[in-house]
Design a protein around this motif. Structure first.
Motif, PDB file in Angstrom:
ATOM      1  N   VAL A 337       0.833  -1.202   0.000  1.00 14.54           N
ATOM      2  CA  VAL A 337       0.000   0.000   0.000  1.00 14.54           C
ATOM      3  C   VAL A 337       0.873   1.259   0.000  1.00 14.54           C
ATOM      4  O   VAL A 337       0.593   2.232  -0.717  1.00 14.54           O
ATOM      5  CB  VAL A 337      -0.946  -0.010   1.216  1.00 14.54           C
ATOM      6  N   LEU A 338       1.954   1.244   0.785  1.00 12.18           N
ATOM      7  CA  LEU A 338       2.877   2.391   0.804  1.00 12.18           C
ATOM      8  C   LEU A 338       3.539   2.584  -0.554  1.00 12.18           C
ATOM      9  O   LEU A 338       3.776   3.724  -0.993  1.00 12.18           O
ATOM     10  CB  LEU A 338       3.944   2.191   1.879  1.00 12.18           C
ATOM     11  N   ASP A 339       3.821   1.477  -1.255  1.00 11.64           N
ATOM     12  CA  ASP A 339       4.435   1.580  -2.573  1.00 11.64           C
ATOM     13  C   ASP A 339       3.496   2.268  -3.556  1.00 11.64           C
ATOM     14  O   ASP A 339       3.928   3.106  -4.365  1.00 11.64           O
ATOM     15  CB  ASP A 339       4.784   0.169  -3.069  1.00 11.64           C
ATOM     16  N   LEU A 402      -2.444  -4.947  -5.298  1.00 12.11           N
ATOM     17  CA  LEU A 402      -3.645  -4.849  -4.477  1.00 12.11           C
ATOM     18  C   LEU A 402      -4.424  -6.165  -4.449  1.00 12.11           C
ATOM     19  O   LEU A 402      -5.141  -6.437  -3.480  1.00 12.11           O
ATOM     20  CB  LEU A 402      -4.536  -3.711  -4.969  1.00 12.11           C
ATOM     21  N   SER A 403      -4.307  -6.974  -5.489  1.00 11.35           N
ATOM     22  CA  SER A 403      -4.939  -8.294  -5.464  1.00 11.35           C
ATOM     23  C   SER A 403      -4.334  -9.148  -4.360  1.00 11.35           C
ATOM     24  O   SER A 403      -5.038  -9.834  -3.615  1.00 11.35           O
ATOM     25  CB  SER A 403      -4.763  -8.999  -6.819  1.00 11.35           C
ATOM     26  N   GLY A 423      -7.738  14.221  -6.991  1.00 11.11           N
ATOM     27  CA  GLY A 423      -7.014  15.444  -6.652  1.00 11.11           C
ATOM     28  C   GLY A 423      -6.782  15.652  -5.174  1.00 11.11           C
ATOM     29  O   GLY A 423      -6.089  16.593  -4.784  1.00 11.11           O
ATOM     30  N   VAL A 424      -7.381  14.799  -4.335  1.00 16.46           N
ATOM     31  CA  VAL A 424      -7.216  14.934  -2.881  1.00 16.46           C
ATOM     32  C   VAL A 424      -6.345  13.825  -2.323  1.00 16.46           C
ATOM     33  O   VAL A 424      -5.417  14.061  -1.547  1.00 16.46           O
ATOM     34  CB  VAL A 424      -8.586  14.951  -2.178  1.00 16.46           C
ATOM     35  N   GLY A 425      -6.614  12.599  -2.711  1.00 16.91           N
ATOM     36  CA  GLY A 425      -5.810  11.490  -2.227  1.00 16.91           C
ATOM     37  C   GLY A 425      -6.645  10.251  -1.967  1.00 16.91           C
ATOM     38  O   GLY A 425      -7.857  10.223  -2.198  1.00 16.91           O
ATOM     39  N   THR A 426      -5.962   9.242  -1.474  1.00 14.66           N
ATOM     40  CA  THR A 426      -6.583   7.935  -1.232  1.00 14.66           C
ATOM     41  C   THR A 426      -6.278   7.492   0.191  1.00 14.66           C
ATOM     42  O   THR A 426      -5.180   7.710   0.699  1.00 14.66           O
ATOM     43  CB  THR A 426      -6.064   6.889  -2.231  1.00 14.66           C
ATOM     44  N   SER A 427      -7.282   6.841   0.810  1.00 12.18           N
ATOM     45  CA  SER A 427      -7.127   6.319   2.164  1.00 12.18           C
ATOM     46  C   SER A 427      -7.485   4.839   2.161  1.00 12.18           C
ATOM     47  O   SER A 427      -8.567   4.455   1.713  1.00 12.18           O
ATOM     48  CB  SER A 427      -8.027   7.076   3.139  1.00 12.18           C
ATOM     49  N   VAL A 428      -6.561   4.003   2.646  1.00 16.57           N
ATOM     50  CA  VAL A 428      -6.763   2.557   2.722  1.00 16.57           C
ATOM     51  C   VAL A 428      -6.859   2.174   4.197  1.00 16.57           C
ATOM     52  O   VAL A 428      -5.934   2.457   4.973  1.00 16.57           O
ATOM     53  CB  VAL A 428      -5.620   1.787   2.043  1.00 16.57           C
ATOM     54  N   SER A 429      -7.990   1.533   4.577  1.00 14.43           N
ATOM     55  CA  SER A 429      -8.203   1.137   5.967  1.00 14.43           C
ATOM     56  C   SER A 429      -8.244  -0.381   6.073  1.00 14.43           C
ATOM     57  O   SER A 429      -8.894  -1.051   5.271  1.00 14.43           O
ATOM     58  CB  SER A 429      -9.514   1.715   6.503  1.00 14.43           C
ATOM     59  N   ILE A 430      -7.528  -0.896   7.079  1.00 11.89           N
ATOM     60  CA  ILE A 430      -7.495  -2.336   7.337  1.00 11.89           C
ATOM     61  C   ILE A 430      -7.968  -2.569   8.767  1.00 11.89           C
ATOM     62  O   ILE A 430      -7.399  -2.023   9.715  1.00 11.89           O
ATOM     63  CB  ILE A 430      -6.079  -2.910   7.139  1.00 11.89           C
ATOM     64  N   LEU A 431      -9.045  -3.363   8.906  1.00  8.24           N
ATOM     65  CA  LEU A 431      -9.569  -3.693  10.229  1.00  8.24           C
ATOM     66  C   LEU A 431      -9.161  -5.117  10.581  1.00  8.24           C
ATOM     67  O   LEU A 431      -9.416  -6.055   9.819  1.00  8.24           O
ATOM     68  CB  LEU A 431     -11.092  -3.562  10.253  1.00  8.24           C
ATOM     69  N   LEU A 432      -8.511  -5.269  11.745  1.00  6.02           N
ATOM     70  CA  LEU A 432      -8.100  -6.576  12.234  1.00  6.02           C
ATOM     71  C   LEU A 432      -8.659  -6.775  13.635  1.00  6.02           C
ATOM     72  O   LEU A 432      -8.692  -5.830  14.434  1.00  6.02           O
ATOM     73  CB  LEU A 432      -6.576  -6.692  12.265  1.00  6.02           C
ATOM     74  N   LYS A 433      -9.092  -7.977  13.944  1.00  5.80           N
ATOM     75  CA  LYS A 433      -9.681  -8.248  15.248  1.00  5.80           C
ATOM     76  C   LYS A 433      -8.629  -8.100  16.340  1.00  5.80           C
ATOM     77  O   LYS A 433      -7.534  -8.668  16.248  1.00  5.80           O
ATOM     78  CB  LYS A 433     -10.290  -9.653  15.276  1.00  5.80           C
ATOM     79  N   GLU A 434      -8.993  -7.349  17.376  1.00  2.00           N
ATOM     80  CA  GLU A 434      -8.061  -7.122  18.488  1.00  2.00           C
ATOM     81  C   GLU A 434      -8.071  -8.329  19.423  1.00  2.00           C
ATOM     82  O   GLU A 434      -9.099  -8.962  19.646  1.00  2.00           O
ATOM     83  CB  GLU A 434      -8.474  -5.870  19.262  1.00  2.00           C
ATOM     84  N   VAL A 435      -6.875  -8.640  19.984  1.00  2.00           N
ATOM     85  CA  VAL A 435      -6.763  -9.696  20.992  1.00  2.00           C
ATOM     86  C   VAL A 435      -6.299  -9.073  22.294  1.00  2.00           C
ATOM     87  O   VAL A 435      -5.558  -8.080  22.308  1.00  2.00           O
ATOM     88  CB  VAL A 435      -5.785 -10.801  20.538  1.00  2.00           C
ATOM     89  N   SER A 436      -6.759  -9.649  23.394  1.00  2.43           N
ATOM     90  CA  SER A 436      -6.408  -9.115  24.713  1.00  2.43           C
ATOM     91  C   SER A 436      -5.189  -9.869  25.255  1.00  2.43           C
ATOM     92  O   SER A 436      -5.214 -11.086  25.392  1.00  2.43           O
ATOM     93  CB  SER A 436      -7.592  -9.263  25.677  1.00  2.43           C
ATOM     94  N   ILE A 437      -4.134  -9.089  25.572  1.00  2.44           N
ATOM     95  CA  ILE A 437      -2.894  -9.691  26.088  1.00  2.44           C
ATOM     96  C   ILE A 437      -2.677  -9.319  27.548  1.00  2.44           C
ATOM     97  O   ILE A 437      -1.851  -9.844  28.229  1.00  2.44           O
ATOM     98  CB  ILE A 437      -1.685  -9.242  25.234  1.00  2.44           C
ATOM     99  N   GLY A 438      -3.432  -8.384  28.051  1.00  2.00           N
ATOM    100  CA  GLY A 438      -3.194  -7.852  29.388  1.00  2.00           C
ATOM    101  C   GLY A 438      -2.606  -6.466  29.279  1.00  2.00           C
ATOM    102  O   GLY A 438      -2.348  -5.937  28.198  1.00  2.00           O
TER     103      GLY A 438
END
Length: 445
Positions: A337-339, A402-403, A423-438
């Motif tokens: 995505v950064l590339d 991207l594939s 002309g403004v830009g692109t935003s890529v969002s990635i949602l990952l399930k959070e895990v509880s570690i303490g």
């Protein structure tokens, strides 16, 4: 037709039986009425009056004494009638009920008068009238059956035509699909199960047609992407063999050959990755990772490249969280995505932001690049799809990045979203399930 025939037979039998039962009950009631009169007044006048009454109706009466001798009768006694009447000791009996094979149906009503006389009142009715009535009933039933069957056949023919016509159309459509023609159109518009089946076949045909076109475009694009660098390699290799070249020229040509060979190698590696993903043979090794430190490492790695290109790269660790991920695969996603942000941004700022949304870790990468048209966003994850069809020679992209990103995020059970504005830009969002570690002490930047 089986249901209709069974129903008509049942109805006919029920009607006939009801008719015969009514005749028997009526005959029994008439005999009981005469019995009651005789029990009250057993006289010659009463006997003659009863016989006179029955002689004017379609029923007959025979009155006998206790020994079975005939006292009075409205009908001449013959052997058949003698076989019916006999001394009766029980009350209210139907002594002949067979209307089909006998000439009469008969009932017996024993009596015992106040003056001491006793005997039996026999009531008889000829079965000829009932047989004639039932014959007429059978005739009307036959006409009704013929009419009902006629309309039943017509109705079934219409229903069969209405049902089979769309089924035949669907059969022809599936045959064309089997032969490779996916441009079928089914005119079925009903909302029943047949309409749903037609819509499913239509959707299937559309999807297969889309896959066929995508495959053709994919093969054409792969051929083009391979042909171009191979043409460069072959051409500059031929030129590099000429003896009159200077060392600087030869080095320049070798440099071009090296760059094009890297392009071919990168393309083949991407194709190999996608092939493994399609066959579910690529593996991911997950572990609980602190995403803040994970992104910090990627940020440190990418920062010099962005800086040299005149683009400012920033990292915001708004909320820290853990996620169960494959760090190598997710790093591949972020770098990919950064590339893209690096290729399509002319200056400006690219940001990496880590936050939380509900019970998910949210990773957002935003740039200030050219943006993507709204109508093309749904297709950017397709293989070899490029927003700018002619940009591959300038940027080196072949439309596989991207594939691969989409496949890896899906393998993690995550969600990938893209928002863009020209002309403004692109935003890529990635949602990952959070895990509880303490509880952990985080160091923000």
């Amino acid at each position: 037709m089986i249901i209709e025939t069974g129903s008509m037979l049942f109805l006919h039998q029920h009607v006939v039986q009801s008719l015969i039962d009514n005749e028997r009950k009526s005959l029994m009631a008439r005999g009981d009425s005469h019995r009651d009169v005789l029990e009250e007044s057993f006289t010659d006048n009463t006997l003659q009056h009863i016989v006179l009454m029955e002689s004017k109706t379609d029923t007959e009466v025979v009155i006998t004494d206790q020994s079975g001798n005939v006292i009075e009768s409205s009908i001449a006694i013959n052997d058949e009638i003698n076989s019916i009447i006999f001394p009766i000791t029980n009350d209210d009996l139907i002594i002949e009920a067979d209307w089909e094979s006998q000439s009469y149906i008969a009932t017996a009503s024993p009596f015992s008068s106040n003056s001491g006389e006793s005997g039996t009142v026999y009531m008889l009715k000829s079965t000829n009238q009932m047989k004639g009535l039932i014959t007429n009933l059978n005739h009307h039933f036959g006409i009704a059956v013929i009419i009902i069957l006629f309309f039943l056949v017509i109705t079934n023919l219409i229903l069969v035509k209405l049902l089979t016509k769309p089924l035949v159309s669907m059969k022809e459509a599936t045959k064309r699909i089997n032969e490779g023609d996916f441009t079928v159109t089914l005119p079925v518009k009903s909302r029943d199960e047949i309409g749903e089946l037609a819509n499913s076949i239509q959707t299937l045909a559309g999807n297969l047609n889309y896959l066929q076109q995508e495959r053709k475009e994919f093969l054409a694009s792969i051929s083009h992407e391979l042909r171009t660098p191979l043409t460069y390699i072959r051409g500059y290799a031929d030129i590099g063999q000429k003896p009159q070249l200077t060392d600087s020229q030869r080095i320049e040509y070798l440099k071009i050959i090296h760059e094009e060979s890297i392009r071919v190698s990168t393309l083949l590696e991407d194709l190999f990755e996608l092939a493994k993903m399609d066959q579910n043979s690529f593996s991911i090794t997950k572990e609980d990772i602190q995403l803040g430190d994970f992104l910090q490492t990627i940020f440190d790695k990418a920062y010099p490249v962005f800086s040299n290109s005149g683009i400012e790269l920033k990292l915001y660790r708004k909320q820290e969280c853990y996620a169960n991920i494959d760090p190598l695969r997710l790093e591949q996603v972020v770098l990919n995505v950064l590339d893209n942000a690096l290729k399509y941004s002319d200056g400006g700022t690219t940001t990496i932001e880590l936050s939380k949304k509900d019970n998910n870790c949210k990773l957002t990468i935003s740039d200030q690049g050219k943006g993507i048209p709204d109508d093309q966003i749904p297709y950017i994850f397709d293989r070899l799809y490029r927003v700018e069809k002619s940009r591959s020679r300038l940027t080196g992209g072949v439309g596989l990045g991207l594939s691969i990103v989409k496949e890896i995020v899906d393998a993690h059970g995550g969600e990938l979203k893209i928002c863009s504005e020209i002309g403004v830009g692109t935003s890529v969002s990635i949602l990952l399930k959070e895990v509880s570690i303490g509880e952990t002490n985080f160091i923000g930047r």
